[in-house]
Design a protein around this motif. Structure first.
Motif, mmCIF file in Angstrom:
data_model
loop_
_atom_site.group_PDB
_atom_site.id
_atom_site.type_symbol
_atom_site.label_atom_id
_atom_site.label_comp_id
_atom_site.label_asym_id
_atom_site.label_seq_id
_atom_site.Cartn_x
_atom_site.Cartn_y
_atom_site.Cartn_z
ATOM 1 N N VAL A 63 0.842 -1.188 0.000
ATOM 2 C CA VAL A 63 0.000 0.000 0.000
ATOM 3 C C VAL A 63 0.884 1.247 0.000
ATOM 4 O O VAL A 63 0.581 2.243 -0.667
ATOM 5 C CB VAL A 63 -0.946 -0.012 1.213
ATOM 6 N N GLY A 64 1.994 1.204 0.738
ATOM 7 C CA GLY A 64 2.929 2.325 0.746
ATOM 8 C C GLY A 64 3.531 2.576 -0.626
ATOM 9 O O GLY A 64 3.658 3.730 -1.061
ATOM 10 N N MET A 65 3.916 1.499 -1.333
ATOM 11 C CA MET A 65 4.441 1.643 -2.686
ATOM 12 C C MET A 65 3.394 2.264 -3.611
ATOM 13 O O MET A 65 3.705 3.125 -4.446
ATOM 14 C CB MET A 65 4.863 0.282 -3.229
ATOM 15 N N ALA A 66 2.141 1.820 -3.445
ATOM 16 C CA ALA A 66 1.065 2.374 -4.269
ATOM 17 C C ALA A 66 0.870 3.855 -3.983
ATOM 18 O O ALA A 66 0.646 4.663 -4.901
ATOM 19 C CB ALA A 66 -0.232 1.605 -4.018
ATOM 20 N N GLY A 71 -0.190 8.477 -5.155
ATOM 21 C CA GLY A 71 -0.657 9.490 -4.218
ATOM 22 C C GLY A 71 -1.583 8.903 -3.163
ATOM 23 O O GLY A 71 -2.223 7.872 -3.377
ATOM 24 N N PRO A 72 -1.679 9.575 -2.014
ATOM 25 C CA PRO A 72 -2.434 9.024 -0.891
ATOM 26 C C PRO A 72 -3.947 9.142 -1.026
ATOM 27 O O PRO A 72 -4.682 8.407 -0.373
ATOM 28 C CB PRO A 72 -1.937 9.860 0.294
ATOM 29 N N ARG A 73 -4.430 10.071 -1.849
ATOM 30 C CA ARG A 73 -5.879 10.321 -1.891
ATOM 31 C C ARG A 73 -6.655 9.066 -2.286
ATOM 32 O O ARG A 73 -7.578 8.643 -1.568
ATOM 33 C CB ARG A 73 -6.181 11.450 -2.863
ATOM 34 N N ARG A 74 -6.288 8.460 -3.396
ATOM 35 C CA ARG A 74 -7.003 7.268 -3.857
ATOM 36 C C ARG A 74 -6.846 6.116 -2.872
ATOM 37 O O ARG A 74 -7.786 5.344 -2.642
ATOM 38 C CB ARG A 74 -6.472 6.845 -5.232
ATOM 39 N N ILE A 75 -5.642 5.982 -2.343
ATOM 40 C CA ILE A 75 -5.376 4.864 -1.438
ATOM 41 C C ILE A 75 -6.239 4.961 -0.181
ATOM 42 O O ILE A 75 -6.818 3.964 0.275
ATOM 43 C CB ILE A 75 -3.879 4.840 -1.056
ATOM 44 N N ALA A 80 -10.785 3.216 3.139
ATOM 45 C CA ALA A 80 -11.977 3.502 3.936
ATOM 46 C C ALA A 80 -13.139 2.605 3.535
ATOM 47 O O ALA A 80 -13.927 2.158 4.389
ATOM 48 C CB ALA A 80 -12.359 4.973 3.790
ATOM 49 N N VAL A 81 -13.251 2.315 2.245
ATOM 50 C CA VAL A 81 -14.305 1.405 1.776
ATOM 51 C C VAL A 81 -14.087 0.007 2.352
ATOM 52 O O VAL A 81 -15.033 -0.641 2.837
ATOM 53 C CB VAL A 81 -14.333 1.371 0.240
ATOM 54 N N ALA A 82 -12.849 -0.491 2.283
ATOM 55 C CA ALA A 82 -12.549 -1.814 2.826
ATOM 56 C C ALA A 82 -12.793 -1.858 4.335
ATOM 57 O O ALA A 82 -13.335 -2.843 4.866
ATOM 58 C CB ALA A 82 -11.091 -2.185 2.517
ATOM 59 N N TYR A 83 -12.406 -0.805 5.027
ATOM 60 C CA TYR A 83 -12.579 -0.709 6.478
ATOM 61 C C TYR A 83 -14.062 -0.799 6.837
ATOM 62 O O TYR A 83 -14.485 -1.609 7.684
ATOM 63 C CB TYR A 83 -11.999 0.626 6.949
ATOM 64 N N SER A 112 -4.328 -0.445 6.772
ATOM 65 C CA SER A 112 -3.045 -0.216 6.096
ATOM 66 C C SER A 112 -3.110 0.983 5.161
ATOM 67 O O SER A 112 -2.091 1.624 4.896
ATOM 68 C CB SER A 112 -2.626 -1.471 5.316
ATOM 69 N N ALA A 113 -4.303 1.308 4.681
ATOM 70 C CA ALA A 113 -4.453 2.397 3.718
ATOM 71 C C ALA A 113 -4.939 3.699 4.347
ATOM 72 O O ALA A 113 -5.024 4.720 3.647
ATOM 73 C CB ALA A 113 -5.429 1.981 2.612
#
Length: 402
Positions: A63-66, A71-75, A80-83, A112-113
């Motif tokens: 997730v950090g590599m992504a 960028g962090p916005r999409r991640i 949040a959806v998965a959570y 993680s995201a």
């Protein structure tokens, strides 16, 4: 730099962490009602939370590599959806094994995201290097404010509703993280002294870190931190209940952990900007050693539980701005989400063992005493591990700054 002049991204990151980590830290309160519903021992729920933390760590480097790439916005939005999905599906589960997928895998992915690695990696790109630890400390304290605000709320929900309804309301709260992420922009100005070296590849960054002895000592220290925080967060409510204290005392103790960590995280972050981060980390772990040893030695009462919550809270997550600050100081900001993500994976291995082994030892021995004393020894070892770290920037950065 005044904290009020930090970029908007810092404040949006703080909002994200309040909900992400506040909900996560409340799971210990759900142990007994969920275990009673499914008629399982404490090891079952302990293992589900341990699995969550292990997967939280396993997902983190990727997730950090992504985040470093897209960028962090999409991640954060996807996290949040998965959570939220993990929390909702847990609330409607009819078989206990489903919890390994819901509160274990999905919530682990969501965490993680939406937690420190992604948020701090974004902040490192927009805050000058000389103010990094302070900004990290302020952001870290937000997770503690979430703990202070959410845990009493969770206890109140469990008093007035069932645990399923409480988790469904928490799932709705995850929508707020999506809203915060929509305002996060990581483009930095040319005046920002936090220069990012775009010439280094990810493979080169990993090789540089893996060949640095200090990087592995940072891993070892953060492993201990993970063991501590998840053992205490998961098992302190049950430990206090075993001592005859009501549930609201456990909620109060954990809330004190959160409120005192608000000040503690910022304090340790400021100390990390003023003094050698290695020695500040050693001091923090020595404080933990004394606090935990005193708690397991003294009689457990309402007052000692409250004092322990405040004392351990003051050094609860002060490791986060110092650890991430050390990684940033040694290797730079370009791949901080990736490099700190790997360190955080080690933290989560410790979290997995702290949550699971605590329940395992209790079910086998009927007592938490052995694991409490293990945390004392580990805290002292972690204090020593940080002393030999070479915290100077790597040669590549020294050449860039000269």
């Amino acid at each position: 730099m005044s904290i009020f002049r930090f970029p908007l991204l810092v404040w949006m990151g703080i909002g994200t962490l309040i909900f992400s980590l506040g909900i996560r830290q409340s799971f210990g309160i759900f142990m007994m009602p969920i275990s009673d519903t499914f008629q399982t021992g404490r090891e079952f729920f302990s293992f589900a939370i341990a699995l969550q933390n292990l997967l939280f760590g396993m997902f983190q480097p990727f997730v950090g590599m992504a985040s470093d790439r897209w960028g962090p916005r999409r991640i954060i939005m996807l996290g949040a959806v998965a959570y939220g999905a993990g929390l909702y599906l847990t609330s409607i589960a009819t078989e206990p094994s489903i919890l390994y997928i819901t509160i274990g895998m999905l919530v682990g992915l969501g965490l993680s995201a939406t937690s420190y690695v992604i948020v701090l990696g974004a902040i490192a790109r927009v805050v000058p290097a000389e103010h990094t630890a302070k900004a990290f400390g302020l952001t870290t304290s937000a997770g503690s404010f979430g703990m202070f605000a959410v845990i009493p709320g969770a206890q109140s929900l469990l008093t007035h509703f069932d645990w399923q309804t409480a988790l469904q309301l928490f799932a709705l709260a995850c929508c707020l993280m999506i809203a915060f992420a929509s305002f996060m922009k990581t483009s930095s100005t040319k005046s920002n002294s936090n220069t990012i070296d775009d010439s280094q590849t990810l493979k080169q960054a990993l090789s540089e870190a893996f060949n640095h002895r200090g990087y592995w000592l940072i891993h070892a220290g953060f492993f201990v931190c993970g063991f501590h925080v998840m053992f205490i967060a998961t098992h302190l409510p049950s430990y206090l209940a075993d001592k005859g204290l009501p549930g609201n005392i456990a909620a109060m103790a954990l809330a004190y952990v959160g409120i005192f960590n608000i000040f503690g995280s910022y304090f340790w972050g400021v100390m990390g900007d003023k003094f050698d981060k290695r020695y500040v980390m050693t001091s923090l772990y020595l404080v933990r050693t004394i606090v935990i040893a005193a708690f397991v030695t003294l009689p457990v009462t309402e007052h000692t539980a409250a004092i322990f919550g405040g004392a351990i809270g003051f050094c609860w997550l002060g490791t986060v701005p110092l650890t991430s600050g050390l990684v940033r100081q040694i290797f730079g900001a370009r791949y901080l989400s990736t490099l700190y993500g790997l360190v955080f994976f080690t933290h989560q291995v410790g979290s997995f063992l702290g949550a699971w082994v605590g329940g395992r030892i209790y079910d086998y021995y009927g007592s938490y005493e052995p694991i409490w004393w293990s945390t004392v020894v580990l805290a002292f070892v972690a204090a020593l591990l940080h002393l030999p770290i070479n915290c100077k920037p790597v040669a590549r950065l020294q050449a860039a700054y000269s």
